[in-house]
Design an enzyme around this catalytic site. Structure first.
Site, PDB file in Angstrom:
ATOM      1  N   GLU A   1       0.874  -1.163   0.000  1.00 26.11           N
ATOM      2  CA  GLU A   1       0.000   0.000   0.000  1.00 26.11           C
ATOM      3  C   GLU A   1       0.920   1.225   0.000  1.00 26.11           C
ATOM      4  OE1 GLU A   1      -2.702   0.301   3.324  1.00 26.11           O
ATOM      5  OE2 GLU A   1      -3.384   2.270   2.643  1.00 26.11           O
TER       6      GLU A   1
ATOM      7  N   ARG B   1       4.575 -12.790   9.690  1.00 20.51           N
ATOM      8  CA  ARG B   1       5.336 -11.601   9.337  1.00 20.51           C
ATOM      9  C   ARG B   1       6.645 -11.558  10.117  1.00 20.51           C
ATOM     10  NH1 ARG B   1       3.427  -6.246   9.645  1.00 20.51           N
ATOM     11  NH2 ARG B   1       1.556  -6.923   8.641  1.00 20.51           N
TER      12      ARG B   1
ATOM     13  N   LYS C   1       4.068   0.751   9.852  1.00 26.21           N
ATOM     14  CA  LYS C   1       4.248   2.004   9.122  1.00 26.21           C
ATOM     15  C   LYS C   1       3.708   3.177   9.927  1.00 26.21           C
ATOM     16  CE  LYS C   1       2.828   0.165   5.188  1.00 26.21           C
ATOM     17  NZ  LYS C   1       2.387  -0.026   3.810  1.00 26.21           N
TER      18      LYS C   1
HETATM   19  P1  ATP Z   1       2.306  -2.263   8.257  1.00 28.64           P
HETATM   20  O1  ATP Z   1       1.544  -3.156   9.186  1.00 28.64           O
HETATM   21  O2  ATP Z   1       3.757  -2.106   8.595  1.00 28.64           O
HETATM   22  O3  ATP Z   1       1.639  -0.957   7.996  1.00 28.64           O
HETATM   23  P2  ATP Z   1       1.218  -3.457   5.936  1.00 28.64           P
HETATM   24  O4  ATP Z   1       1.012  -4.906   6.002  1.00 28.64           O
HETATM   25  O5  ATP Z   1       0.033  -2.588   6.075  1.00 28.64           O
HETATM   26  O6  ATP Z   1       2.386  -3.055   6.903  1.00 28.64           O
HETATM   27  P3  ATP Z   1       1.511  -3.290   3.115  1.00 28.64           P
HETATM   28  O7  ATP Z   1       2.100  -2.193   2.301  1.00 28.64           O
HETATM   29  O8  ATP Z   1       0.058  -3.539   3.048  1.00 28.64           O
HETATM   30  O9  ATP Z   1       1.965  -3.041   4.611  1.00 28.64           O
HETATM   31  O10 ATP Z   1       2.318  -4.621   2.852  1.00 28.64           O
HETATM   32  C1  ATP Z   1       2.630  -5.123   1.584  1.00 28.64           C
HETATM   33  C2  ATP Z   1       2.956  -6.576   1.707  1.00 28.64           C
HETATM   34  O11 ATP Z   1       4.056  -6.769   2.579  1.00 28.64           O
HETATM   35  C3  ATP Z   1       1.793  -7.354   2.278  1.00 28.64           C
HETATM   36  O12 ATP Z   1       1.644  -8.541   1.560  1.00 28.64           O
HETATM   37  C4  ATP Z   1       2.195  -7.620   3.699  1.00 28.64           C
HETATM   38  O13 ATP Z   1       1.651  -8.802   4.170  1.00 28.64           O
HETATM   39  C5  ATP Z   1       3.719  -7.685   3.597  1.00 28.64           C
HETATM   40  N1  ATP Z   1       4.340  -7.304   4.854  1.00 28.64           N
HETATM   41  C6  ATP Z   1       4.172  -6.148   5.533  1.00 28.64           C
HETATM   42  N2  ATP Z   1       4.856  -6.171   6.687  1.00 28.64           N
HETATM   43  C7  ATP Z   1       5.493  -7.363   6.740  1.00 28.64           C
HETATM   44  C8  ATP Z   1       6.364  -8.004   7.684  1.00 28.64           C
HETATM   45  N3  ATP Z   1       6.728  -7.406   8.821  1.00 28.64           N
HETATM   46  N4  ATP Z   1       6.808  -9.245   7.396  1.00 28.64           N
HETATM   47  C9  ATP Z   1       6.464  -9.849   6.260  1.00 28.64           C
HETATM   48  N5  ATP Z   1       5.655  -9.318   5.330  1.00 28.64           N
HETATM   49  C10 ATP Z   1       5.167  -8.089   5.562  1.00 28.64           C
HETATM   50 MG    MG Z   2      -1.589  -3.282   4.683  1.00 24.64          MG
END
Ligand code: ATP
Ligand code: MG
Length: 579
Positions: free
Chosen positions: A52, A278, A288
């Site tokens: 995102e 994760r 984030k």
């Molecule tokens: P955050 O919780 O840090 O805001 P998010 O999951 O909302 O992260 P996205 O931009 O939606 O962030 O993530 C893009 C991809 O990266 C998704 O498939 C998500 O599952 C993966 N991802 C995000 N954080 C992690 C992590 N700590 N470990 C593994 N994969 C991750």
């Molecule tokens: Mg997300």
């Protein structure tokens, strides 16, 4: 290798054999292999990485990137880059650009397959209309707090919304008028008609469209209704022909909903969602929201602050793409959440740079040494090895003169027994140069040591004595007349608590910042060859650690070097002492 891989795909070879080639298979490989054997998806494997664009990528994303692009490579499939840009209030073009930049730097190539969920807004809207026509979605006028109350909770079932039985015609009309901008933000929503008493809260008539007047970074002001993540995500997967939708564990409970939308609608493909744990890393925060807070409140210097776990921060700090990819490979992919020790990441970069980084001499806290018996205007060029781990990296010349700098910490006037470095009357070796002996100390009016007067033994050129005389210490040094002055930034872990984000003690994570996470040293002295290093190249300062020239430093100004890591894990030692 290719043939071997095909055999693995067909299940003929045990994965153990492939492991011998350095590859570690995980449970996702196994599941995909089952699908292939069962002949699903016409034998295709097509995955995606779906960030995102509401922040910069971090090391957790790197895990997901390595996994997804790695699966595509392993199964000879494809990996899309898809921006999940369904929330215009938090998304920006800056983030899209930084995400592409970081992916490229990490070494991944999405070809022309970069997509945006916003490209599908018209199609997603049509799918929502289809749900209404099929009696599977309705416009609901409950206020947010009423919606919450009707939803029930984990113990109590929900209740049907009074708007649930609206006619199809009324729903179609209202939804169209929502799109046309007739209603205020939040006044109405479109909800899927599933099951208000489901044990899974996600299935209790989830919202699939909301009214929101916000400028979208790609569609501008064309839309004032936006699809919710759960609706848009799975359908975007289906539109792109994704076969396996790999996501993190928190989406496990959303899987029934993911499948529900795909089952109800005439989508071109039926992706399968698979969840993995994760990455959580000790001494850091990864959400984030928290990273944004650190950036916005000025607790760090931007998204690429070298103390952040962002890809751009790690890059600026001197981490290499190889070290990050090796780290991701090594931590593996599992179904259960765990905390990975940040020391493992630091180890990965040490291991990579030990082989790759040329070594130089730099003195961070200089103390002048005058070698009284060395000719005053002489400059000798001494041979120094660039990397003892790799003879092909060759050697370079290092100037030696009567006045040099050594590290202040390498001298003690009243040294305890175990101190083997420089002290009055003691002889030590200067790396690649000579033995020197400290004869006397010069001090200023405050008693501060300003210089050491030493003598050298001309017979010990190159660092060994023909009479077999031994010394206990070898010091790094820099010749004074030719030294390059530099600023050096010593970075350390941003937090002093192992799990700052947990906030278990009720204290916000921002109170756990390590006060020594950044030490700026001015007046550091570098050997002259370091003036030729370009930004982003990693070097070792002998005995001190790995460093990289900061991108802000152009060669004409005073260079700025960032410390990537020390040579050894100082935190392990601290932890050991505490025990
Ligand atoms: P955050 O919780 O840090 O805001 P998010 O999951 O909302 O992260 P996205 O931009 O939606 O962030 O993530 C893009 C991809 O990266 C998704 O498939 C998500 O599952 C993966 N991802 C995000 N954080 C992690 C992590 N700590 N470990 C593994 N994969 C991750
Ligand atoms: Mg997300």
């Amino acid at each position: 290798m290719q043939e071997k891989r095909e055999n693995v795909l067909l299940g003929k070879l045990p994965s153990l054999e492939l492991e011998a080639t350095g590859f570690v298979e995980n449970f996702i490989h196994t599941q995909i292999r089952e699908d292939l054997k069962a002949g699903r998806n016409e034998g295709r494997v097509h995955v995606r990485f779906p960030p995102e664009p509401n922040g910069y990528l971090h090391i957790g994303h790197a895990k997901s990137i390595c996994l997804n692009f790695g699966l595509a490579k392993f199964f000879d499939g494809l990996c899309n880059l898809r921006f999940d840009d369904t929330n215009p209030s938090k998304e920006e073009v800056e983030y899209v650009d930084s995400i592409k930049d970081d992916l490229r730097w990490l070494g991944f190539d999405w070809g022309k397959r970069d997509f945006f969920a916003s490209d599908y807004f018209e199609q997603l809207y049509a799918y929502a209309v289809q749900l209404i026509k099929d009696g599977k979605a309705y416009v609901c006028d409950l206020k947010p707090e009423e919606t919450r109350e009707y939803r029930g909770n984990l113990k109590e079932p929900g209740r049907n919304s009074p708007y649930r039985e609206r006619s199809m015609a009324e729903n179609l009309d209202l939804f169209e008028r929502m799109r046309a901008g007739e209603f205020a933000d939040g006044a109405r929503v479109l909800r899927a008609k599933i099951d208000m008493v489901s044990g899974n809260m996600n299935m209790r008539d989830p919202v699939i469209y909301r009214i929101l007047r916000a400028h979208h970074h790609r569609t501008g002001d064309v839309w004032c209704v936006y699809p919710m993540y759960d609706f848009a995500h799975g359908l975007s997967d289906a539109i792109e022909g994704i076969t396996h939708s790999i996501c993190t564990l928190e989406f496990q409970d959303h899987r029934p909903l993911y499948e529900w939308f795909i089952e109800q609608l005439p989508v071109p493909s039926r992706p399968r969602q698979i969840e993995f744990a994760r990455l959580n890393l000790s001494y850091t925060v990864m959400s984030k929201r928290k990273l944004l807070q650190l950036v916005n409140n000025g607790l760090v210097n931007g998204w690429d602050d070298p103390r952040l776990p962002t890809i751009s921060g790690l890059r600026r700090r001197g981490f290499t793409p190889d070290s990050i990819r090796n780290f991701c490979e090594r931590i593996g992919v599992a179904k259960r959440s765990s905390m990975v020790d940040v020391a493992l990441l630091e180890h990965a970069v040490r291991e990579d740079l030990n082989l790759k980084a040329p070594r130089y001499m730099a003195v961070l806290k200089p103390l002048k040494v005058i070698i009284e018996n060395y000719p005053e205007d002489q400059i000798e060029e001494l041979e120094a090895v660039n990397n003892p781990e790799d003879p092909t990296m060759g050697s370079r010349k290092v100037p030696f003169t009567r006045e040099i700098y050594v590290e202040r910490d390498d001298f003690m006037e009243d040294a305890p027994k175990k101190f083997y470095r420089l002290t009055p009357g003691r002889e030590v070796r200067l790396r690649y140069a000579y033995y020197i002996r400290c004869e006397r100390v010069e001090k200023d009016a405050n008693g501060e040591i300003t210089a050491l007067y030493c003598t050298y033994d001309p017979e010990t050129r190159g660092g060994s004595s023909p009479d077999g005389r031994k010394v206990k210490a070898t010091l790094h040094w820099v010749a004074a007349p030719t030294a390059v002055s530099a600023e050096v930034r010593l970075y350390d872990r941003l937090f002093s608590a192992p799990d700052p984000g947990a906030e278990k003690d009720g204290q916000p994570f921002t109170t756990k910042i390590n006060p020594d996470s950044l030490t700026v040293l001015n007046g550091c002295k570098l050997e002259p060859s370091l003036a030729l290093v370009s930004a982003g190249i990693s070097v070792q300062f002998e005995r001190l650690g790995y460093f990289t020239l900061d991108k802000c430093a152009s060669l004409s100004e005073k260079p700025v070097f960032n410390r990537t890591v020390t040579l050894r894990d100082a935190w392990a030692k601290k932890a050991g002492k505490r025990k």
